[in-house]
Design a protein around this motif. Structure first.
Motif: not given
Length: 298
Positions: A116-123, A200-205, A231-233
């Motif tokens: 789902p959009c806004n739920k991606t977490l990189f590390w 959407g918004t993606v995150y990285v720890m 165009d997606r993020v």
């Protein structure tokens, strides 16, 4: 008993059954012998540990069934036997140092999963904490929370052109002479796919207790960040975490994060950064609640 022989006639001190010269030689050689034994043992252990994981096929199939039937039952229509066959077909009977991205394409095409959009977490260099956090925040997905990442996590595998079976002995390390190992190419391919599908918004720890929080040599820095689609993020939000009771070597104000921001902005993606993201900090403090760094959270 000590290995001494006494001479009643001489009255001299005890005479060792081993000559002094032999003892001197043994004493001089012992460190070398021990070092050699340790080196051989370590080499043997590394070779065993870097062979294909025992019962590789059974583990992959079992994890696939667990994931699709229990963890994410919405994927129960995925055919785990076909996934296993596509996985092993990518590398069996092939040179373990000449695997290509195309070898894994049938596997990639076989697995359909949408994060789902806004739920991606990189590390990057923060795997344990990222997984602990996503384990609590069930709606967040690290790569290892997807089907392909889940079934392959912490496994090692390779093939051999001389056999049609999974190679159980030593699998080559990734180095300048063997840059395309079965394991490394797999993670490059699935990491690229993971980034390409993010939205959407993606995150990285990131790990601020390491030398640098962001490294272009990491999988995140060399593969994932460059495969985010503008165009997606629209936003990349970095969390720079520091070890409880550890040192702080890098932060959102550090040069490595400035480099990451520059890369992201050049791709027309907004960038945010936060040191010691509070919810992830709570996860860290579960193990060390008595630490002064944790008392301020209460």
């Amino acid at each position: 008993m000590p290995d001494y022989e006494f001479s009643p006639a001489s009255g001299d001190r005890p005479r060792s059954g081993i000559s002094k010269q032999v003892l001197i030689v043994l004493g001089a050689c012992l460190p070398v012998i021990l070092a050699l034994a340790i080196w051989v043992g370590v080499l043997s252990w590394r070779q065993r540990s870097m062979g294909t994981t025992d019962r590789f096929s059974a583990i992959v199939l079992g994890r696939c069934l667990t994931y699709t039937q229990n963890v994410h039952p919405e994927l129960r229509n995925q055919d785990c036997k076909k996934i296993l066959n596509a996985f092993t077909s990518a590398f069996v009977s092939k040179d373990p140092c000449s695997i290509t991205k195309e070898d894994y394409q049938p596997l990639i095409n076989l697995v359909t999963q949408t994060v789902p959009c806004n739920k991606t977490l990189f590390w990057s260099r923060s795997k344990e904490l990222a997984h602990q956090y996503s384990g609590i925040q069930n709606e967040m997905f690290t790569l290892e929370d997807t089907l392909l990442g889940y079934i392959a996590d912490d496994l090692v595998w390779c093939g051999d052109p001389r056999t049609s079976e999974v190679k159980e002995e030593f699998c080559p390390y990734r180095n300048e002479n063997c840059s395309s190992t079965a394991t490394s190419v797999f993670w490059t391919v699935v990491s690229q796919k993971f980034a390409e599908s993010a939205c959407g918004t993606v995150y990285v720890m990131l790990n601020g207790s390491g030398t640098t929080a962001f490294s272009k040599a990491s999988t995140f820095g060399s593969v994932e960040v460059f495969n985010l689609h503008p165009d997606r993020v629209h936003t990349l939000h970095a969390w720079v975490m520091h070890d409880i009771g550890g040192v702080s070597r890098d932060s959102c104000l550090g040069s490595s994060i400035k480099e990451l921001k520059s890369i992201v902005n050049q791709r027309n993606i907004s960038f945010l950064c936060q040191d010691d993201y509070r919810p992830a900090r709570f996860v860290q403090c579960v193990r060390r609640p008595e630490d002064p760094a944790c008392s301020t959270l209460m």
